[in-house]
Scaffold this motif. Structure first.
Motif, short mmCIF file in Angstrom:
data_model
loop_
_atom_site.label_atom_id
_atom_site.label_comp_id
_atom_site.label_asym_id
_atom_site.label_seq_id
_atom_site.Cartn_x
_atom_site.Cartn_y
_atom_site.Cartn_z
N ASP A 319 21.54 26.08 44.56
CA ASP A 319 21.66 24.63 44.75
C ASP A 319 21.71 23.92 43.40
N GLN A 320 21.73 22.61 43.43
CA GLN A 320 21.86 21.84 42.18
C GLN A 320 20.77 22.14 41.16
N SER A 321 19.58 22.48 41.63
CA SER A 321 18.46 22.74 40.72
C SER A 321 18.49 24.15 40.14
N GLY A 322 19.41 24.98 40.65
CA GLY A 322 19.49 26.35 40.19
C GLY A 322 18.73 27.34 41.05
N ALA A 323 18.09 26.85 42.11
CA ALA A 323 17.35 27.73 43.02
C ALA A 323 18.32 28.47 43.94
N GLU A 324 18.08 29.74 44.14
CA GLU A 324 18.95 30.53 45.01
C GLU A 324 18.73 30.13 46.46
N LYS A 325 19.81 29.76 47.13
CA LYS A 325 19.74 29.36 48.54
C LYS A 325 20.33 30.43 49.46
N VAL A 326 21.30 31.19 48.93
CA VAL A 326 21.92 32.25 49.71
C VAL A 326 21.94 33.51 48.84
N ALA A 327 21.30 34.55 49.32
CA ALA A 327 21.18 35.78 48.53
C ALA A 327 22.53 36.49 48.40
N ALA A 328 22.66 37.27 47.37
CA ALA A 328 23.89 38.03 47.13
C ALA A 328 24.24 38.88 48.34
N GLY A 329 25.51 38.81 48.74
CA GLY A 329 25.99 39.60 49.86
C GLY A 329 25.69 39.03 51.23
N THR A 330 24.94 37.94 51.27
CA THR A 330 24.60 37.30 52.54
C THR A 330 25.60 36.19 52.85
N VAL A 331 26.01 36.11 54.11
CA VAL A 331 26.93 35.07 54.55
C VAL A 331 26.14 34.03 55.33
N MET A 332 26.32 32.76 54.98
CA MET A 332 25.63 31.69 55.70
C MET A 332 26.03 31.68 57.17
N ALA A 333 25.03 31.53 58.03
CA ALA A 333 25.29 31.45 59.47
C ALA A 333 25.90 30.10 59.82
N ASP A 334 26.63 30.06 60.93
CA ASP A 334 27.25 28.81 61.35
C ASP A 334 26.22 27.70 61.54
N ALA A 335 25.06 28.06 62.08
CA ALA A 335 24.02 27.05 62.30
C ALA A 335 23.61 26.39 61.00
N ASP A 336 23.56 27.17 59.92
CA ASP A 336 23.20 26.62 58.62
C ASP A 336 24.34 25.78 58.05
N LEU A 337 25.58 26.21 58.27
CA LEU A 337 26.73 25.43 57.81
C LEU A 337 26.78 24.09 58.52
N LEU A 338 26.46 24.09 59.80
CA LEU A 338 26.51 22.85 60.58
C LEU A 338 25.40 21.88 60.21
N GLY A 339 24.37 22.39 59.55
CA GLY A 339 23.27 21.52 59.14
C GLY A 339 23.19 21.33 57.64
N PHE A 340 24.26 21.59 56.92
CA PHE A 340 24.26 21.51 55.45
C PHE A 340 23.66 20.19 54.98
N ASN A 341 22.63 20.28 54.16
CA ASN A 341 21.99 19.07 53.61
C ASN A 341 21.62 19.23 52.15
N TRP A 342 22.36 20.09 51.44
CA TRP A 342 22.12 20.27 50.01
C TRP A 342 23.44 20.59 49.31
N PHE A 343 23.49 20.26 48.03
CA PHE A 343 24.68 20.53 47.23
C PHE A 343 24.53 21.84 46.46
N VAL A 344 25.65 22.52 46.27
CA VAL A 344 25.66 23.74 45.46
C VAL A 344 25.60 23.37 43.98
N GLN A 345 25.23 24.33 43.18
CA GLN A 345 25.17 24.13 41.73
C GLN A 345 26.58 23.79 41.22
#
Length: 352
Positions: A319-345
């Motif tokens: 995310d913007q702060s540099g904290a890992e939100k999605v681990a390497a090799g992991t694909v975000m689930a649709d439920a998480d995509l539909l509730g997106f409330n943070w910006f990527v770095q």
């Protein structure tokens, strides 16, 4: 003898009458902005025209309907007039449509871009973030300042998801890029959108993207001699010297599929979220300024996404702060995509 034959005659007459006077299926569309000749509502209306061409179907639409009470009034009016199917095409129509759907159980309601369903109300959207990613790749390859601008409507998951996808696409070809976001708090206001584009140009952005209905940001970019990325439809005619490509909609296949299912009696309420593989989303033709090697790189990635061999939101993602939100090799689930409330770095902006 006549008394025995009369009921049969009447039955035959009534059957003939019901066939002769059977009405076409009535399908209504509700738009948040003018149809015009480009943009979000125009793209939906092209889908409506595909439905209009179906046998036994008639359509109509109401444009420039404000979200909230106005939309409830328009949707209810359609239901009262005997419409069989109603498509409401803006996020803010969700609760009004849900409310109306409870009073008209025989009508099929379909809402675009939200998340609430009922037995007779489905929800639908397209994976436009896939196309956003591809347009981000183009922008990232074409920038010289490494600063991209994004004119955005409202800070809701749909828009946030698109900004993040665009940013990840740009970073895939240019790790040093940043994306600056300006909120307009409107879906359609050409003057406001254009001024927002100018504000981004003033801080050094040399490619302007958008989640807006008008070509205002495209025009602002062309006037300053920099590049732009459109949305909803091919907007190259409005800024031919600036327009690199656009994330675009093709609603015809989806709308005709839904109406046919309803006619056949096979339709069920669901959440429909189609992507590049179904042709619902795509990118517009590249501007002549986009080099052949960039075009090839983008089209190769498009093929991977359409085939399902590449997922846009695959970790590691911070995310913007540099904290890992999605681990390497992991694909975000649709439920998480539909509730997106943070910006990527890499995104410069706030969620308000």
């Amino acid at each position: 003898m006549m008394r025995k034959c009369l009921p049969l005659f009447l039955l035959a007459f009534l059957a003939l009458g019901s066939t002769c006077f059977a009405e076409d299926m009535k399908v209504g569309f509700v738009y948040v902005s003018p149809v015009g000749d480009a943009g979000y509502s125009y793209a939906h209306d092209q889908g409506r025209l595909a439905v209009e061409a179906m046998d036994g179907v008639t359509t109509s639409f109401v444009e420039s309907v404000a979200e909230g009470q106005d939309s409830e009034r328009v949707i209810m009016n359609m239901a009262r007039k005997g419409y069989d199917v109603i498509f409401a095409t803006s996020y803010g129509y969700m609760d009004p449509m849900l409310k109306v759907s409870k009073d008209f159980p025989k009508v099929k309601f379909l809402h675009c871009s939200g998340y609430k369903n009922a037995e007779n109300m489905a929800n639908y959207f397209g994976r436009i973030y896939q196309a956003r990613y591809l347009t981000g790749m183009v922008a990232g390859a074409m920038t010289k300042s490494n600063v991209l601008g994004y004119v955005a409507a409202f800070p809701i998951p749909e828009v946030i998801r698109g900004i993040n996808a665009f940013t990840l696409g740009a970073q895939a070809v240019n790790p040093d890029v940043q994306v600056r976001v300006v909120w307009t708090k409107t879906w359609y206001d050409p003057a406001t959108e254009k001024e927002a584009g100018k504000s981004l140009l003033d801080v050094g952005c040399d490619v302007i993207a958008q989640h807006q209905d008008s070509p205002g940001p495209q025009e602002a970019a062309q006037e300053r001699g920099v590049y732009s990325v459109g949305y909803n439809t091919d907007m190259s005619a409005f800024a031919p010297k600036s327009h690199l490509t656009a994330a675009i909609w093709n609603w015809g296949p989806f709308y005709t599929e839904m109406v046919q299912q309803i006619k056949d009696g096979t339709w069920k309420s669901d959440f429909y979220w189609y992507g590049l593989d179904k042709g619902i989303v795509d990118i517009a033709p590249f501007g002549e300024m986009v080099p052949a090697d960039v075009q090839k790189t983008v089209l190769d990635k498009k093929a991977e996404i359409a085939a399902g061999t590449y997922q846009v939101f695959t970790g590691p993602i911070k995310d913007q702060s540099g904290a890992e939100k999605v681990a390497a090799g992991t694909v975000m689930a649709d439920a998480d995509l539909l509730g997106f409330n943070w910006f990527v770095q890499g995104v410069v902006g706030t969620l308000e």
